[in-house]
Design a protein around this motif. Sequence first.
Motif, PDB file in Angstrom:
ATOM      1  N   SER A   1      11.008  -9.803   3.782  1.00 12.94           N
ATOM      2  CA  SER A   1       9.726 -10.482   3.711  1.00 12.94           C
ATOM      3  C   SER A   1       9.128 -10.568   5.106  1.00 12.94           C
ATOM      4  O   SER A   1       9.842 -10.599   6.099  1.00 12.94           O
ATOM      5  CB  SER A   1       9.940 -11.891   3.159  1.00 12.94           C
TER       6      SER A   1
ATOM      7  N   PHE B   1       7.588 -13.090   6.165  1.00 15.32           N
ATOM      8  CA  PHE B   1       7.570 -14.491   6.603  1.00 15.32           C
ATOM      9  C   PHE B   1       8.913 -14.903   7.193  1.00 15.32           C
ATOM     10  O   PHE B   1       9.960 -14.458   6.737  1.00 15.32           O
ATOM     11  CB  PHE B   1       7.246 -15.414   5.419  1.00 15.32           C
TER      12      PHE B   1
ATOM     13  N   SER C   1      11.613 -16.596   0.711  1.00 19.56           N
ATOM     14  CA  SER C   1      10.658 -15.483   0.660  1.00 19.56           C
ATOM     15  C   SER C   1      11.381 -14.159   0.460  1.00 19.56           C
ATOM     16  O   SER C   1      12.476 -13.959   0.974  1.00 19.56           O
ATOM     17  CB  SER C   1       9.817 -15.430   1.930  1.00 19.56           C
TER      18      SER C   1
ATOM     19  N   ASN D   1      10.769  -9.677  -0.746  1.00 20.92           N
ATOM     20  CA  ASN D   1       9.843  -8.586  -1.012  1.00 20.92           C
ATOM     21  C   ASN D   1      10.603  -7.377  -1.583  1.00 20.92           C
ATOM     22  O   ASN D   1      11.826  -7.364  -1.583  1.00 20.92           O
ATOM     23  CB  ASN D   1       9.095  -8.204   0.273  1.00 20.92           C
TER      24      ASN D   1
ATOM     25  N   GLU E   1       8.015 -10.174  -5.590  1.00 16.46           N
ATOM     26  CA  GLU E   1       7.756 -10.730  -4.272  1.00 16.46           C
ATOM     27  C   GLU E   1       7.542 -12.221  -4.388  1.00 16.46           C
ATOM     28  O   GLU E   1       6.938 -12.700  -5.350  1.00 16.46           O
ATOM     29  CB  GLU E   1       6.495 -10.095  -3.671  1.00 16.46           C
TER      30      GLU E   1
ATOM     31  N   LEU F   1       6.001 -15.243  -1.821  1.00 14.72           N
ATOM     32  CA  LEU F   1       5.422 -15.474  -0.504  1.00 14.72           C
ATOM     33  C   LEU F   1       5.916 -16.779   0.082  1.00 14.72           C
ATOM     34  O   LEU F   1       6.735 -16.813   0.987  1.00 14.72           O
ATOM     35  CB  LEU F   1       3.903 -15.558  -0.617  1.00 14.72           C
TER      36      LEU F   1
ATOM     37  N   GLU G   1      -2.187 -10.265  -1.509  1.00 15.94           N
ATOM     38  CA  GLU G   1      -2.586 -10.148  -0.100  1.00 15.94           C
ATOM     39  C   GLU G   1      -3.565 -11.252   0.295  1.00 15.94           C
ATOM     40  O   GLU G   1      -3.548 -11.731   1.429  1.00 15.94           O
ATOM     41  CB  GLU G   1      -3.205  -8.771   0.175  1.00 15.94           C
TER      42      GLU G   1
ATOM     43  N   ARG H   1      -1.502 -14.147   0.883  1.00 18.90           N
ATOM     44  CA  ARG H   1      -0.731 -13.961   2.115  1.00 18.90           C
ATOM     45  C   ARG H   1      -1.571 -14.345   3.342  1.00 18.90           C
ATOM     46  O   ARG H   1      -1.104 -15.024   4.248  1.00 18.90           O
ATOM     47  CB  ARG H   1      -0.258 -12.506   2.249  1.00 18.90           C
TER      48      ARG H   1
ATOM     49  N   GLU I   1      -0.464 -17.287   5.951  1.00 16.30           N
ATOM     50  CA  GLU I   1      -0.298 -17.061   7.401  1.00 16.30           C
ATOM     51  C   GLU I   1      -1.181 -18.010   8.187  1.00 16.30           C
ATOM     52  O   GLU I   1      -0.769 -18.585   9.195  1.00 16.30           O
ATOM     53  CB  GLU I   1      -0.652 -15.605   7.749  1.00 16.30           C
TER      54      GLU I   1
END
Length: 413
Positions: free
Chosen positions: A178, A180, A279, A281, A298, A300, A346, A349, A353
């Motif tokens: 991931s 993160f 997290s 992926n 996935e 997040l 996304e 995401r 972030e």
Amino acid sequence: PHSENRRVVVIGAGPSGAIAAALLKRQGHDVLIIERQRFPRFSIGESLLSHCLDFIEEAGMLEAVQAAGFQTKHGAAFGCGERYTDFDFRDKFTEGHGSTYQVQRADFDQLLADQAALQGVEIRYEEEITAADFGGPRPSLQVRRLDGSDYALEAEFVLDASGYGRVLPRLLDLEAPSSFPLRRAVFTHITDNINDPHFDRDKILITTHPEWRDVWFWTIPFSNGRCSLGVVASAERYEGRSLDLDSCLKAFVMEAPNLKRILKHAEWDTPARLINGYSANVKALHGPGFALLGNAAEFLDPVFSSGVTIAMRSASMAAAVLHRQLSGESVDWDSEFSTPLKRGVETFRAYVESWYDGSFQDVIYYERAQPEIRRMICSILAGYAWDNRNPYVAEPRRRLRVLAELCATPTPA
Ligand code: FAD
């Protein structure tokens, strides 16, 4: 050896598995779910977004969910020290449900699975997928019963909805790191006894730690006078703290002045639990004979409660493509499933972030924000992260950067 032949096998009866299975069954396809645990079982992920009601409705389960007595949720509130702001999902840019629910997942997941079963989906509980072979003409799976005996299953297509079990990513070597950093969550359920007039039971409350902006708490009220309460922080923020989870969580909570005040009468009656480094992926969301749904693909971060919504959205999209494939049409899983699903992921995401670098926190507390911009942000918080008409969905990073700069500009005298 003889193996059982089915059309679609779904691994896991959580939200993504139950929704995908029901949608396929409604189209007339044979569906079998294999679920490792006996339901009801505890699961984390209790605050739903509005958008997931669209998929519950599509699967014919909305009335049952509405009748179940879950806590209504109209939005998200944020607190940090003495600062407070909230978003009401009934006032947002994208059309769609304005309210949703906060649910004890043991009850909620059982309800969805029972609804799928009522529609004709076969569910086998306490059976576990232990091996998979996608090299032959048809996918084949190994199933282990509770008594330790095994049997083989063949299917035309396998949907992996195994959540943190990540069955196919593990068995087919699809796991990817991931982006993160590893964070951990310590959480519990309490009898909250909240009588603070400013506390809104119809919203999730996300509180930022007064000292570290990357540490945050969730307070998720239920309809039975109880709350889910948790803290999320990176490993270094736990250094020097009690190894006893109950004391660790309590000490963290008491450092946040708003939570200390709101929860002053709370009864801490349930042992705290820990989830480490959640997290995850994968390299691909699909392959010949399979697709990955929800958390099997996935995950997040929990800050915007997007997990169940992404899980159900992936279930709905995969069921639609698979229905067409099983009906003899040629389909392209990349352009019809993977790429459009990832677009919303996304978007989330970018917001996650920007939550952890602090800029999104500046944005939500900004006092001179234009109402229309807040309504666009609100849509994303309500889960409508695939609506490209929303500029904050279409270009999240650029828009967030511009907003963050604006918020950092001092107020004119
Ligand atoms: P799951 O709900 O995990 O279901 C998977 C099922 O597969 C399980 O029942 C399991 O027993 C079964 N299974 C596993 N392995 C096998 C096997 N080998 N064979 C057969 N069956 C198997 N999301 C939100 O929407 N709101 C929130 O507020 C929220 N908070 C969160 C807080 C934290 C700390 C974390 C870590 C996550 C949070 N999430 C939240 C995310 C949420 O938990 C998940 O996104 C959601 O549960 C995913 O659903 P799913 O259907 O993909 O998988």
